[in-house]
Design an enzyme around this catalytic site. Structure first.
Site, mmCIF file in Angstrom:
data_model
loop_
_atom_site.group_PDB
_atom_site.id
_atom_site.type_symbol
_atom_site.label_atom_id
_atom_site.label_comp_id
_atom_site.label_asym_id
_atom_site.label_seq_id
_atom_site.Cartn_x
_atom_site.Cartn_y
_atom_site.Cartn_z
ATOM 1 N N CYS A 164 -13.885 -56.421 -6.371
ATOM 2 C CA CYS A 164 -14.616 -57.135 -5.311
ATOM 3 C C CYS A 164 -14.808 -56.273 -4.068
ATOM 4 O O CYS A 164 -15.596 -56.624 -3.190
ATOM 5 C CB CYS A 164 -13.893 -58.415 -4.938
ATOM 6 S SG CYS A 164 -13.576 -59.484 -6.332
ATOM 7 N N HIS A 205 -15.380 -60.707 2.225
ATOM 8 C CA HIS A 205 -15.459 -61.043 0.798
ATOM 9 C C HIS A 205 -15.199 -62.540 0.658
ATOM 10 O O HIS A 205 -14.298 -63.089 1.288
ATOM 11 C CB HIS A 205 -14.424 -60.236 0.019
ATOM 12 C CG HIS A 205 -14.337 -60.642 -1.413
ATOM 13 N ND1 HIS A 205 -15.452 -60.858 -2.191
ATOM 14 C CD2 HIS A 205 -13.268 -60.904 -2.208
ATOM 15 C CE1 HIS A 205 -15.072 -61.226 -3.399
ATOM 16 N NE2 HIS A 205 -13.758 -61.267 -3.446
ATOM 17 N N ASN A 244 -16.929 -67.015 -5.771
ATOM 18 C CA ASN A 244 -16.573 -65.608 -5.637
ATOM 19 C C ASN A 244 -17.455 -64.784 -6.579
ATOM 20 O O ASN A 244 -17.317 -64.876 -7.794
ATOM 21 C CB ASN A 244 -15.088 -65.446 -5.985
ATOM 22 C CG ASN A 244 -14.618 -64.008 -5.905
ATOM 23 O OD1 ASN A 244 -15.419 -63.075 -5.798
ATOM 24 N ND2 ASN A 244 -13.321 -63.820 -5.961
HETATM 25 O O1 UT7 Z 1 -11.810 -61.567 -5.383
HETATM 26 C C1 UT7 Z 1 -10.508 -61.350 -5.813
HETATM 27 C C2 UT7 Z 1 -10.192 -62.375 -6.873
HETATM 28 N N1 UT7 Z 1 -9.083 -63.197 -6.662
HETATM 29 C C3 UT7 Z 1 -8.894 -64.106 -5.677
HETATM 30 O O2 UT7 Z 1 -9.548 -64.159 -4.714
HETATM 31 C C4 UT7 Z 1 -7.792 -65.090 -5.887
HETATM 32 C C5 UT7 Z 1 -6.874 -65.295 -4.736
HETATM 33 N N2 UT7 Z 1 -6.061 -66.453 -5.017
HETATM 34 C C6 UT7 Z 1 -6.479 -67.719 -4.752
HETATM 35 O O3 UT7 Z 1 -7.562 -67.923 -4.236
HETATM 36 C C7 UT7 Z 1 -5.541 -68.862 -5.066
HETATM 37 O O4 UT7 Z 1 -4.288 -68.328 -5.414
HETATM 38 C C8 UT7 Z 1 -6.072 -69.807 -6.174
HETATM 39 C C9 UT7 Z 1 -7.253 -70.578 -5.686
HETATM 40 C C10 UT7 Z 1 -6.435 -69.019 -7.428
HETATM 41 C C11 UT7 Z 1 -4.978 -70.811 -6.547
HETATM 42 O O5 UT7 Z 1 -4.615 -71.576 -5.391
HETATM 43 P P1 UT7 Z 1 -3.089 -71.772 -5.003
HETATM 44 O O6 UT7 Z 1 -3.045 -72.597 -3.798
HETATM 45 O O7 UT7 Z 1 -2.460 -70.396 -4.966
HETATM 46 O O8 UT7 Z 1 -2.560 -72.619 -6.208
HETATM 47 P P2 UT7 Z 1 -1.387 -72.294 -7.223
HETATM 48 O O9 UT7 Z 1 -1.801 -71.259 -8.204
HETATM 49 O O10 UT7 Z 1 -0.118 -72.058 -6.451
HETATM 50 O O11 UT7 Z 1 -1.258 -73.668 -7.975
HETATM 51 C C12 UT7 Z 1 -0.785 -74.856 -7.314
HETATM 52 C C13 UT7 Z 1 -0.882 -76.009 -8.296
HETATM 53 C C14 UT7 Z 1 -0.233 -75.690 -9.639
HETATM 54 O O12 UT7 Z 1 0.357 -76.873 -10.122
HETATM 55 P P3 UT7 Z 1 1.934 -77.121 -10.007
HETATM 56 O O13 UT7 Z 1 2.567 -75.987 -10.765
HETATM 57 O O14 UT7 Z 1 2.228 -77.056 -8.534
HETATM 58 O O15 UT7 Z 1 2.111 -78.454 -10.617
HETATM 59 C C15 UT7 Z 1 -1.397 -75.328 -10.516
HETATM 60 O O16 UT7 Z 1 -1.139 -75.559 -11.873
HETATM 61 O O17 UT7 Z 1 -2.238 -76.306 -8.577
HETATM 62 C C16 UT7 Z 1 -2.454 -76.263 -9.995
HETATM 63 N N3 UT7 Z 1 -3.815 -75.788 -10.232
HETATM 64 C C17 UT7 Z 1 -4.871 -76.608 -10.278
HETATM 65 N N4 UT7 Z 1 -4.978 -77.945 -10.147
HETATM 66 C C18 UT7 Z 1 -6.212 -78.462 -10.247
HETATM 67 C C19 UT7 Z 1 -4.234 -74.505 -10.417
HETATM 68 N N5 UT7 Z 1 -5.572 -74.486 -10.589
HETATM 69 C C20 UT7 Z 1 -5.973 -75.774 -10.511
HETATM 70 C C21 UT7 Z 1 -7.235 -76.389 -10.608
HETATM 71 N N6 UT7 Z 1 -7.315 -77.728 -10.460
HETATM 72 N N7 UT7 Z 1 -8.380 -75.681 -10.829
#
Ligand code: UT7
Length: 337
Positions: free
Chosen positions: A115, A255, A285
């Site tokens: 990215c 970004h 993204n």
């Molecule tokens: O351009 C470079 C590419 N990468 C990025 O930009 C990614 C950077 N990271 C992020 O933007 C975030 O880490 C994400 C958006 C990918 C994830 O958000 P988060 O706040 O870090 O969530 P998490 O991974 O800590 O997940 C929290 C909860 C989990 O459930 P439990 O374990 O707390 O019960 C996940 O399983 O949210 C759950 N979860 C979802 N729930 C509903 C993860 N994805 C989803 C979803 N819908 N799509």
């Protein structure tokens, strides 16, 4: 910057027509609009159709940027395409673009920095102009991540969209254009964001496809922490290198990965929210395309004007990061030298 001053003298972008909404994703993975919007800021993203490949998006964006800059394809000296989703492993997407545009004398190569690719590509293209080797360089940031997105993985499939953004670089009046670049990498954490199969480490095979290893794998939380730390730091470092400070910023073009990451960078810079160009709500993204598409939208909607201080900053696979501070040098006879 040493040598001749270099600026962006034309911009263009292209998004495929089809849109995937959060409601569409609710039908295929266990997610919901409220979660996606509150955790990422994304409401929809564009998706190329089955028959469309990366170079098709690039050509549309390139034509618009060339028209904006009033540069003919045959006058281009160099084409750089920043991408991780080229049509083929080889030939490069840039050569496909060069051929289809009729940029008969242009050299062409692809550049992979995830990215951050557009940041790396304008820094690279600018050097050729600064040192007098070339006069007309086309830089494209483009990705078609939906082709390598796993639509059974709710942690990634809600994020990504397709698009291409292009910029024409030329010599500009002294003091205008690029004022500084910051580029960096953190390769020891490269596996946090990876397409595991399809390269020479793990060539594509029936087993690799069955194991879904040809799709993007991401440790979202870890990448998030890297992004929050590096976006603000890189933007500030590029301002310092340019001899400017946070209060000089007219526009920040970050970004577009996650609105919470953008907000962290904004907080670190201490700038007003209305100085930040955001399109991730509509586009998701788009990897290397995200910064140039946002820049094009900001220019074409009349937000950015000649003389404005614009900071672009990104992070991505590698892991990589990059920032650039520029004084916007609008195209036209008065600035082209
Ligand atoms: O351009 C470079 C590419 N990468 C990025 O930009 C990614 C950077 N990271 C992020 O933007 C975030 O880490 C994400 C958006 C990918 C994830 O958000 P988060 O706040 O870090 O969530 P998490 O991974 O800590 O997940 C929290 C909860 C989990 O459930 P439990 O374990 O707390 O019960 C996940 O399983 O949210 C759950 N979860 C979802 N729930 C509903 C993860 N994805 C989803 C979803 N819908 N799509």
């Amino acid at each position: 910057m040493l040598g001749r001053s270099v600026g962006i003298v034309g911009v263009g972008s292209y998004l495929p027509e089809k849109v995937i909404t959060n409601a569409d994703l609710e039908k295929i993975v266990d997610t919901n609009d409220e979660w996606i919007v509150s955790r990422t800021g994304i409401s929809q993203r564009h998706q190329a159709d089955e028959d469309t490949a990366l170079s098709d998006l690039c050509i549309e964006a390139a034509k618009l940027a060339l028209a904006d800059a009033k540069v003919k394809p045959e006058d281009l000296d160099l084409i750089i395409v920043a991408t991780v989703t080229a049509d083929y492993a080889f030939p490069s997407a840039s050569c496909l673009v060069q051929g289809k545009l009729g940029a008969t004398k242009a050299a062409a190569f692809d550049l992979g920095a995830g990215c951050s690719g557009f940041m790396y590509a304008i820094a690279t293209g600018s050097q050729f102009i600064a040192n007098g080797v070339y006069d007309n360089v086309l830089v494209i940031g483009a990705d078609i991540l939906t082709k390598i997105t796993d639509y059974t993985d709710r942690g990634t499939c809600i994020l990504f969209g397709d698009g291409a953004g292009a910029a024409v670089l030329q010599p500009v009046a002294t003091g205008e254009g690029m004022l500084s670049f910051v580029l960096g990498s953190n390769g020891e954490n490269g596996e946090l964001l990876i397409q595991p199969a399809g390269g020479s480490r793990r060539p594509a095979s029936v087993e690799s496809v069955e194991a879904r290893q040809h799709y993007i794998k991401m440790a979202g939380n870890e990448v998030y922490k890297f992004a929050v730390r590096t976006m603000g730091e890189a933007a500030v470092e590029s301002l310092v290198k340019a001899g400017l400070q946070e209060s000089d910023v007219d526009f920040l073009v970050p970004h577009q990965a996650n609105i919470r990451i953008v907000d962290a960078a904004v907080k670190r810079l201490g700038i007003d929210r209305d100085k930040v160009i955001v399109n991730l709500d509509r586009c998701g993204n788009m990897s290397a395309a995200s910064i140039p598409v946002a820049l094009d939208e900001a220019v074409k909607t009349g937000k950015i004007h000649k003389g404005d201080v614009v900071v672009m900053v990104g992070f991505g696979a590698g892991l990589t990061y990059g920032a650039c501070t520029m004084r916007w040098a609008r195209n036209g006879e008065e600035t082209n030298v």
